[in-house]
Structure formats: structure tokens, C-alpha cells
Design a protein around this motif. Sequence first.
Motif: not given
Length: 301
Positions: A109-116, A145-147, A253-257, A278-283
Motif C-alpha cells: 500500500n502506498g507504493a504507487g500502484k493505482t497511480t502507476t 474509487e481511486q482507480l 516510483t517517486k524518484l522525483d522525491g 520509473v515514476g517521476l511525479g504525480e501527474q
Amino acid sequence: EKFRTGMARTRNSFSEKMNNLVKRYRKVDEEFFEELEDILIESDVGVTTVMDLVEKLKDEARTRNIKDSQQLKDVIVEVLSDFLAKSKEETALRINPHGLTVMLMVGVNGAGKTTTIGKLANRLKSEGKNVLLAAADTFRAGAIEQLQVWGDRTGIDVIRHQEGSDPAAVIYDAVQAAKSRGVDVLLCDTAGRLQNKVNLMNELGKIKRVIEREVPGAPQEVLLVLDATTGQNALNQAKLFRQTSDVTGIVLTKLDGTAKGGIVLGIRHEMDIPVKLVGLGEQVNDLQPFNADAFIYGLFA
Ligand code: GDP
């Protein structure tokens, strides 16, 4: 370019430290290597990988008779590039060109699955693919809901059941829908509660068996989503998930952070699983294929 910007924190931190190192130690000696080890460990490369890496560098320095630290910098680039050599061939996602492709996203949880999934769905759609999403994280409150929000945002349908329902049943329905609608790629979200590892791994196993039974050759990808900001924890999670779910690739994910993108090297070296994205942001556009060359040369820019 996006990759460059997203990696800026890691790059700035690492290249600054490297430049200082080379300035302070003109000669390649034991102290130089010790300091280099510290820099790599601070970048979250991981102790095992750092030891192997520095060993290799020492060998190279000896064989080529390199005494000047500036000169050794080029060798470091070479050795790192070697470390990631395999990754260069393996970043492309496996797609079934003749029918349905199924990809499974796993991770805590929180790793960024849904966002990815949202970002990847958008990318595939813009390549002209017909995409469908399966909301099989029926455990975490709000996950479905988030998905759905990502589905609405990208104009992609989501197959969903109620919270708490059987995730394997969601997957079964999603696969049937994908078949009847002529979908190209089905992206499946999954639960990531780590409090009960055995249950979670059983659940993922069941989901996978449904996919294997219903779609020969699938899943083409089991992507483990890891949060780069969690450092060595991410590596431990990777080891745990690998035991049960035949992970085919990693999304970092979150390599930007983080200024600690060195984790990429540790994962490659210790896990032998390629970092594919790689995830580089939330957009929505902040997901990029992992580019090993850009990563390494970026470190020394
Ligand atoms: P899940 O529980 O694994 O599905 O994780 P989520 O997709 O809900 O992501 C958790 C949080 O991380 C959310 O606030 C996301 O916006 C954020 N997030 C995901 N990927 C990235 C990324 O690449 N960069 C940044 N900065 N944030 C991210």
C-alpha cells in the motif's frame, strides 16, 4: 528530458559528491575508495552492491594502472553501465501482439500502484491501444474509487465489484469483459496489505491462476511497484514479492522525491529483475521507461 528533470535530486546530490571527491583526492588510494563507498551507500545503492562495485573498480584501476581520480571517474561510468547492461535490453513491456495482454500490478500500500496504472493506461491508450482496468484491490478503503478517478480522467473503463469482495472474482469478470470487448491490454490493480503476508501472497497466487487459466500466455507482466523513497525497505519488499509472484519487472516510483536513486543499481544487482518504468511525479505524464544510459550519464552530469 522528463527523465532528466525527474532525476534531478539524485543527480545533483551524486554528481556534487563525486566532484568533491575527485577534487579532494587526486590520487586513487584506499581512502578514495572508502569515501566512494560512503557516497554510494548514502545514495541507497545497498551495501552488498557497493562492495561488489568497489571491488570491481579496484580491479580495473589495478589492471589499467589508473592512479588519477579524474581518470577513474570514466571507469566508474563504465562499470556502472556494465552493472545495468542487462537492463538496457529488458525495459520494454511484454505485449502480446496477437490478442489480449494482461498486466498485474503488485506492491505494498502506498507504493504507487493505482497511480502507476492510471499513468500507464493513459500511455497505452495514446499509443492507440484499447485498455481496460480491473479494480482488484478490494481491501483498502477507497482503492476502487481511486482507480475509478483515474479511469474517468483517462476515459478508460474500470471493472469493479464492491469493497471487500473476492479479488479473483473481479479479475475473472474483467478478463471476460476484456475478451468480449476486444481489449488489447488489461491492467489489474491488487491489494498490498503487508500485515498479513501469507494471505496476501495466497490472494495474488489465486489471481494469477485465474489469469493463466482464462488467458493462455498471460499475465505478460507482473510489475512490482516500489517506492524509491523507502530505500533499502524497497529492496526487502522486492525479495518478499519475488518469492511468490514471479515478478517480471519493477516500477520504481517517486524518484522525483528522493536524492537516493542509487537504489536502481542495488535492485538490478541483487534481484536480477529489470527496472522497466520509473515514476517521476504525480501527474498523468510522469511515468517513463527506465533508461539505463540516461540514468548513469545523468549521475555524472
Ligand atoms: P497504492 O496504494 O500502491 O495504490 O499507491 P497510490 O497509487 O495510491 O500512491 C500513493 C501516493 O503516492 C499518492 O499520493 C500518489 O500521488 C503518490 N505517487 C505515486 N507515484 C508517484 C511518483 O512517481 N512521484 C510522486 N511524487 N508521487 C507519486
